[in-house]
Design a protein around this motif. Structure first.
Motif, PDB file in Angstrom:
ATOM      1  N   GLY A 133      -5.432   5.379  -0.813  1.00 19.32           N
ATOM      2  CA  GLY A 133      -4.290   5.963  -0.137  1.00 19.32           C
ATOM      3  C   GLY A 133      -2.990   5.740  -0.885  1.00 19.32           C
ATOM      4  N   ARG A 134      -2.104   6.710  -0.792  1.00 20.58           N
ATOM      5  CA  ARG A 134      -0.840   6.656  -1.526  1.00 20.58           C
ATOM      6  C   ARG A 134       0.300   6.110  -0.681  1.00 20.58           C
ATOM      7  NH1 ARG A 134       0.878  12.081  -4.490  1.00 20.58           N
ATOM      8  NH2 ARG A 134      -0.966  11.458  -5.682  1.00 20.58           N
ATOM      9  N   VAL A 135       0.257   6.265   0.639  1.00 22.05           N
ATOM     10  CA  VAL A 135       1.376   5.886   1.496  1.00 22.05           C
ATOM     11  C   VAL A 135       1.447   4.363   1.620  1.00 22.05           C
ATOM     12  CG1 VAL A 135       1.312   8.044   2.785  1.00 22.05           C
ATOM     13  CG2 VAL A 135      -0.052   6.104   3.556  1.00 22.05           C
ATOM     14  N   ALA A 136       2.649   3.863   1.953  1.00 19.27           N
ATOM     15  CA  ALA A 136       2.854   2.419   2.059  1.00 19.27           C
ATOM     16  C   ALA A 136       2.296   1.847   3.347  1.00 19.27           C
ATOM     17  CB  ALA A 136       4.345   2.093   1.943  1.00 19.27           C
ATOM     18  N   GLY A 137       2.207   2.616   4.400  1.00 21.31           N
ATOM     19  CA  GLY A 137       1.705   2.142   5.681  1.00 21.31           C
ATOM     20  C   GLY A 137       1.281   3.297   6.551  1.00 21.31           C
ATOM     21  N   ALA A 138       0.982   2.993   7.816  1.00 25.78           N
ATOM     22  CA  ALA A 138       0.527   4.023   8.746  1.00 25.78           C
ATOM     23  C   ALA A 138       0.960   3.661  10.148  1.00 25.78           C
ATOM     24  CB  ALA A 138      -0.989   4.184   8.672  1.00 25.78           C
ATOM     25  N   GLU A 139       0.901   4.651  11.063  1.00 21.47           N
ATOM     26  CA  GLU A 139       1.270   4.437  12.467  1.00 21.47           C
ATOM     27  C   GLU A 139       0.049   4.048  13.270  1.00 21.47           C
ATOM     28  OE1 GLU A 139       3.123   7.904  13.925  1.00 21.47           O
ATOM     29  OE2 GLU A 139       4.996   7.620  12.812  1.00 21.47           O
ATOM     30  N   CYS A 140       0.229   3.134  14.186  1.00 26.66           N
ATOM     31  CA  CYS A 140      -0.870   2.718  15.067  1.00 26.66           C
ATOM     32  C   CYS A 140      -1.250   3.886  15.977  1.00 26.66           C
ATOM     33  CB  CYS A 140      -0.432   1.517  15.903  1.00 26.66           C
ATOM     34  SG  CYS A 140      -1.669   1.000  17.135  1.00 26.66           S
ATOM     35  N   PRO A 141      -2.542   4.223  16.095  1.00 23.90           N
ATOM     36  CA  PRO A 141      -2.936   5.370  16.927  1.00 23.90           C
ATOM     37  C   PRO A 141      -2.704   5.143  18.414  1.00 23.90           C
ATOM     38  CG  PRO A 141      -4.865   4.203  16.107  1.00 23.90           C
ATOM     39  CD  PRO A 141      -3.683   3.604  15.411  1.00 23.90           C
TER      40      PRO A 141
END
Length: 535
Positions: free
Chosen positions: A42-50
């Motif tokens: 993955g390229r993004v630094a983080g993600a949102e909790c579903p």
């Protein structure tokens, strides 16, 4: 063995392999043993909790997903995707960790990429299980038959708007035992739903759940008439004209069979074309049929009439004997056991158009089979020597001046019900001879012509006059057909007046038969329904 490991620019592989997906970076590409493997993350630094939607960049751990993709340059293609699991920092969130998603690349827990999964869906829809698996192997997908069927079953049903003109017809799941119902939109020729049975209840329930149907095209089945009346009482029901003409044809055949004795009488001209050789056990002249088949029919006829005399109903007799209801009705409606024999249509012969020529040449004295066969071959006739020899042998056995055989019931029925433009010259001569042999069949021919005009010119308003005329003639078969129209009079009148028909429904049934053959009879109803709706 050749192993190729290389580092390359990520944007190049983004456009070539991942088809515009920019959430991943390609780290390495390996080609070995006919398989290309790509390592990506993955390229993004983080993600949102579903659950709570809070953004998190704290990595808990990593794991690897193996995704199979479409073949590349005739080689297998595998993506080893490194997936990070993040920690949700919200104190009130019940989810402690969550994995980053790549929804555009693959569905959660999937082992195929989205585009490979779409390709498998199309193969499964086109060829079903086994045939689709063979094609997938040739294309390099390597998917089994159950994988393809699962992809088809996972597809959602197509969305449709309630059709204004609904077509209803049945098709056989297992011929003679199990039937289902197909519903189509008559205006745009598409299947909107498939019901598991052909009873009135499911059809009425479907119509109640989908209000807005204004016209219902159907055959004359009582269950569909009742279901349409209960589910859409304001809708106009239209009976299909093909089924009406088909029912008339059966009635005419019954009428001709009841007057078959008239056909055996010699006509004033002494000739009637359309000779057919009676088969084993058939009536010939005034003699009774003989043979084991005749003995079985005689015993069955006596048994059915004995049970009728004891007060049993026809349905009870069918259940008791284990016979079909139509078989019991045929024996019950026959005054004599000889009347239960059905005439078989003559088999077409390539020699038939050339028989008059051979008979004329034989009458002129040319009896050489070789010479006659040579003459036909010179005229490009598709006949063999054996065919000419067999017909000449028949002419040699036939005494001079012998009376021709009478026409069969099927032949006369065809003369009466076929369009006059399709009749041959022989058929027209035979049709002119019928009134001389039987005045009742002359009346039947007039009624058939009148009904044909009503059907062709959409003269449904004149149907009551036609029914009264047929009822007054008291012809067997035809009278029952005409009076039976009263049970569904409004729908029959609409079918003989409006332009709507069930042609598109019959086309859908033919396509369903093709799908059934693809599935080799192993498909359950749910899979068959899915294939019908999505194809």
């Amino acid at each position: 063995m050749m192993v190729l490991v290389m580092q390359t620019d990520a944007s190049f592989w983004d456009s070539l392999v991942f088809d515009g997906i920019d959430e991943v970076d390609v780290e390495a590409v390996t080609a070995a043993f006919g398989t290309v493997e790509v390592v990506a993350r993955g390229r993004v630094a983080g993600a949102e909790c579903p659950d709570c939607g809070r953004f998190s960049g704290r990595v808990h751990d990593r794991y690897q997903r193996r995704l199979k993709d479409l073949p590349l340059a005739q080689q297998g293609f595998v993506i080893r995707l490194v997936v990070r699991r993040f920690i949700c920092g919200a104190a009130d969130c019940t989810r402690r960790t969550f994995a980053e998603s790549f929804s555009r690349l693959a569905a959660p827990y999937a082992r195929f990429t989205t585009r490979l999964n779409h390709a498998l869906e199309q193969v499964g829809l086109a060829l079903a299980g086994r045939a689709g698996a063979r094609l997938a192997t040739q294309l390099g997908f390597g998917a089994g038959r159950m994988t393809l069927l699962r992809r088809v079953m996972a597809l959602p049903d197509p969305l449709f708007s309630t059709p204004r003109v609904l077509g209803v017809d049945d098709f056989a799941i297992r011929r003679g035992q199990t039937y289902s119902t197909v519903l189509t939109s008559v205006e745009d020729h598409r299947v909107v739903d498939v019901l598991q049975t052909r009873e009135a209840g499911p059809l009425a329930t479907w119509l109640i759940r989908h209000p807005g149907v204004e016209i219902i095209c159907r055959d004359r089945a009582g269950a569909y008439a009742e279901g349409a009346r209960r589910g859409a009482p304001n809708a106009l029901q239209v009976t299909d004209r093909f089924h009406l003409w088909q029912g008339l044809g059966r009635a005419v055949e019954t009428c001709v069979a009841a007057h078959r004795d008239c056909l055996r009488k010699s006509s004033p001209s002494g000739t009637l074309p359309g000779e057919s050789r009676p088969g084993p056990g058939r009536l010939q002249d005034d003699s009774a049929p003989v043979g084991r088949r005749a003995d079985r029919k005689k015993a069955a006829h006596a048994l059915v009439h004995e049970l009728l005399a004891q007060g049993h109903s026809r349905r009870a007799i069918a259940r008791h004997l284990g016979w079909g209801l139509n078989t019991v009705l045929r024996y019950a409606n026959a005054p004599r056991w000889q009347d239960t024999f059905r005439e078989n249509p003559p088999r077409p012969s390539r020699l038939a158009p050339y028989k008059p020529y051979l008979e004329r040449r034989f009458a002129e004295g040319c009896t050489s089979v070789t010479h006659l066969h040579s003459e036909l071959i010179a005229a490009n006739a598709p006949v063999s020597y054996q065919m000419v020899r067999a017909h000449i042998a028949t002419l040699r056995r036939t005494p001079a001046g012998a009376a021709p055989r009478p026409p069969s019931v099927r032949q006369v029925t065809g003369w009466l019900t076929r369009h006059p433009a399709t009749l041959t010259d022989e058929d027209r001569v035979g049709l002119k001879e019928v009134p001389a042999r039987c005045p009742e069949l002359d009346k039947a021919a007039g009624h058939v012509r009148d009904f044909g005009e009503i059907l062709t010119d959409r003269l449904g308003s004149t149907l009551p006059t036609w029914i009264d005329a047929v009822d007054a003639s008291q012809l067997p078969g035809l009278t029952g057909f005409a009076l039976h129209l009263h049970r569904d009079f409004d729908a029959v009148t609409a079918g003989l007046t409006l332009d709507w028909n069930s042609g598109s429904i019959e086309g859908a049934v033919n396509r369903i038969k093709k799908i059934k053959r693809q599935l080799y009879g192993r498909a359950g109803f749910e899979l068959l329904r899915k294939m019908i709706l999505l194809q």
